[in-house]
Scaffold this motif. Structure first.
Motif, PDB file in Angstrom:
ATOM      1  N   SER A   1      27.003  -3.166  -7.645  1.00  0.00           N
ATOM      2  CA  SER A   1      28.065  -4.100  -7.286  1.00  0.00           C
ATOM      3  C   SER A   1      27.483  -5.480  -7.031  1.00  0.00           C
ATOM      4  N   LEU A   2      28.368  -6.486  -7.097  1.00  0.00           N
ATOM      5  CA  LEU A   2      27.969  -7.884  -6.947  1.00  0.00           C
ATOM      6  C   LEU A   2      28.860  -8.586  -5.926  1.00  0.00           C
ATOM      7  N   GLY A   3      28.236  -9.363  -5.047  1.00  0.00           N
ATOM      8  CA  GLY A   3      28.951 -10.274  -4.178  1.00  0.00           C
ATOM      9  C   GLY A   3      28.643 -11.699  -4.604  1.00  0.00           C
ATOM     10  N   LEU A   4      29.587 -12.365  -5.239  1.00  0.00           N
ATOM     11  CA  LEU A   4      29.409 -13.733  -5.718  1.00  0.00           C
ATOM     12  C   LEU A   4      30.098 -14.667  -4.720  1.00  0.00           C
ATOM     13  N   LEU A   5      29.312 -15.240  -3.834  1.00  0.00           N
ATOM     14  CA  LEU A   5      29.837 -16.026  -2.726  1.00  0.00           C
ATOM     15  C   LEU A   5      29.758 -17.512  -3.077  1.00  0.00           C
ATOM     16  N   GLN A   6      30.917 -18.136  -3.261  1.00  0.00           N
ATOM     17  CA  GLN A   6      31.013 -19.546  -3.633  1.00  0.00           C
ATOM     18  C   GLN A   6      30.180 -19.854  -4.886  1.00  0.00           C
ATOM     19  N   PRO A   7      30.371 -19.131  -5.985  1.00  0.00           N
ATOM     20  CA  PRO A   7      29.522 -19.312  -7.170  1.00  0.00           C
ATOM     21  C   PRO A   7      29.817 -20.618  -7.906  1.00  0.00           C
TER      22      PRO A   7
ATOM     23  N   VAL B   1      24.639 -16.599  -3.186  1.00  0.00           N
ATOM     24  CA  VAL B   1      25.412 -17.782  -2.813  1.00  0.00           C
ATOM     25  C   VAL B   1      25.193 -18.874  -3.844  1.00  0.00           C
ATOM     26  N   GLY B   2      26.272 -19.563  -4.221  1.00  0.00           N
ATOM     27  CA  GLY B   2      26.170 -20.710  -5.096  1.00  0.00           C
ATOM     28  C   GLY B   2      25.512 -20.396  -6.421  1.00  0.00           C
ATOM     29  N   GLU B   3      24.497 -21.185  -6.781  1.00  0.00           N
ATOM     30  CA  GLU B   3      23.794 -20.989  -8.042  1.00  0.00           C
ATOM     31  C   GLU B   3      23.082 -19.647  -8.108  1.00  0.00           C
ATOM     32  N   GLY B   4      22.824 -19.037  -6.946  1.00  0.00           N
ATOM     33  CA  GLY B   4      22.227 -17.707  -6.948  1.00  0.00           C
ATOM     34  C   GLY B   4      23.065 -16.697  -7.707  1.00  0.00           C
ATOM     35  N   ALA B   5      24.375 -16.953  -7.812  1.00  0.00           N
ATOM     36  CA  ALA B   5      25.258 -16.044  -8.545  1.00  0.00           C
ATOM     37  C   ALA B   5      24.902 -15.976 -10.028  1.00  0.00           C
TER      38      ALA B   5
ATOM     39  N   GLY C   1      33.417 -28.176  -1.974  1.00  0.00           N
ATOM     40  CA  GLY C   1      33.461 -29.033  -3.140  1.00  0.00           C
ATOM     41  C   GLY C   1      32.768 -28.449  -4.351  1.00  0.00           C
ATOM     42  N   GLN C   2      31.896 -27.466  -4.140  1.00  0.00           N
ATOM     43  CA  GLN C   2      31.194 -26.835  -5.254  1.00  0.00           C
ATOM     44  C   GLN C   2      31.898 -25.582  -5.766  1.00  0.00           C
ATOM     45  N   ALA C   3      32.793 -25.019  -4.982  1.00  0.00           N
ATOM     46  CA  ALA C   3      33.412 -23.749  -5.376  1.00  0.00           C
ATOM     47  C   ALA C   3      34.869 -23.699  -4.946  1.00  0.00           C
TER      48      ALA C   3
END
Length: 324
Positions: A168-174, A145-149, A262-264
């Motif tokens: 595989s990758l799950g990029l949630l609100q990166p 999530v977020g910056e974790g991406a 607002g971040q993604a």
């Protein structure tokens, strides 16, 4: 202003809820550069199958997604439970400065805790997960999530011989771009011309001289200050677009964005989406979903710990992706 970007304070570690009858949540530890990291390994004993590493939001956010600013959010625990419904084991962990992990050897040098330290911790977590007897090494995924991406893409692009392969990758609100550019976009949209001019001068000073003005207006000193400027510079050097371009071609990738986050915001993420075109990319544009993956069109930090379930839109997106 910039409330979503202020999730960088100390974190509370909310204990996870009891596992379902056929799933076990083991308290586990592993080490990264002398730091003992604590985590929760959720799995079915004596079975082998796919597994996922979960990487939480920026800064001091613990294994469950909890943070001292937002409170006991719990979205990472909910994500682990959702993956269990697809027979996917998972590992989530307390990053440095949070939960049982704490600050460890960095107590005497807290300014050294930056993006590289978080990536090192994530890499150690990935190796631990890959080494578990129940992990099918060809089916390891990362959901972040977020910056974790940023850390997730770094691990997935790693080419060292001992690096576990990420399927595989799950990029949630990166994050859509470099750290200071993201802050600048928010300042430009919300601050006066005078404040914007001061901020732009500060960004130039940070990037060229490695220092920050002694005073910044309207709460901006909470974003960057002499105490954290080293970590901010380190984070700002990372370009998510370059990381995306380095991912192996054909990697299954899920990217979510939201008109309420607002971040993604989806429009801001168009360049990152373009940089991921060489992957097997699935983009899901969410409606009214907050940065913590719940239905809340206000994306108000005060609502992050309200205990609501993950948005059905997020659940549907993961349901459709998890088997790819």
């Amino acid at each position: 202003m910039l409330s979503c970007l202020l999730l960088i304070a100390g974190c509370s570690s909310e204990e996870s809820q009891p596992a379902a009858a056929d799933w076990t949540e083991d308290e586990v530890t592993f080490t990264a550069d002398g730091l003992t990291i604590y985590g929760t390994y959720r799995h079915r004993p004596d079975t082998t199958g796919p597994a996922a590493l979960l990487i939480s939001e920026s800064g001091q956010t613990d294994r469950n997604g909890d943070n001292a600013v937002a409170g006991p959010v719990g979205n990472m625990r909910q994500l682990a439970e959702l993956l269990s419904g697809h027979d996917v084991a998972s590992l989530r962990y307390d990053k440095v400065g949070t939960g049982r992990t704490g600050i460890g050897p960095y107590a005497a040098r807290p300014a050294d805790v930056g993006s590289a330290v978080y990536t090192t911790g994530a890499a150690a977590a990935l190796r631990f997960l890959a080494d578990q007897p129940g992990t099918e090494r060809e089916r390891i995924s990362i959901y972040a999530v977020g910056e974790g991406a940023v850390h997730a893409m770094t691990l997935a692009a790693a080419t060292t011989p001992d690096a576990p392969k990420v399927h595989s990758l799950g990029l949630l609100q990166p994050l859509p771009g470099r750290y200071l550019d993201i802050v600048t976009d928010r300042v430009r949209g919300q601050a006066s011309p005078e404040v914007l001019a001061q901020w732009l001068a500060a960004v130039d000073q940070i990037r060229t001289a490695g220092t920050v003005p002694a005073q910044l207006p309207e709460g901006l000193s909470a974003i960057v200050n002499p105490g954290n400027v080293k970590a901010v510079i380190e984070a700002d050097r990372i370009d998510p677009l370059a990381l995306a371009a380095d991912l192996p071609a054909g990697t299954p990738v899920l990217l979510t964005c939201s008109d309420a986050d607002g971040q993604a915001r989806c429009e801001a993420l168009r360049p990152l989406i373009q940089a991921l075109k060489h992957t097997a990319l699935t983009v899901v544009e969410l409606d009214g979903v907050s940065h913590v993956l719940r239905d809340d069109p206000t994306d108000n930090v005060a609502n992050y710990a309200n205990g609501d379930p993950l948005s059905p839109q997020v659940v549907s997106a993961i349901d459709g992706f998890v088997g790819k």
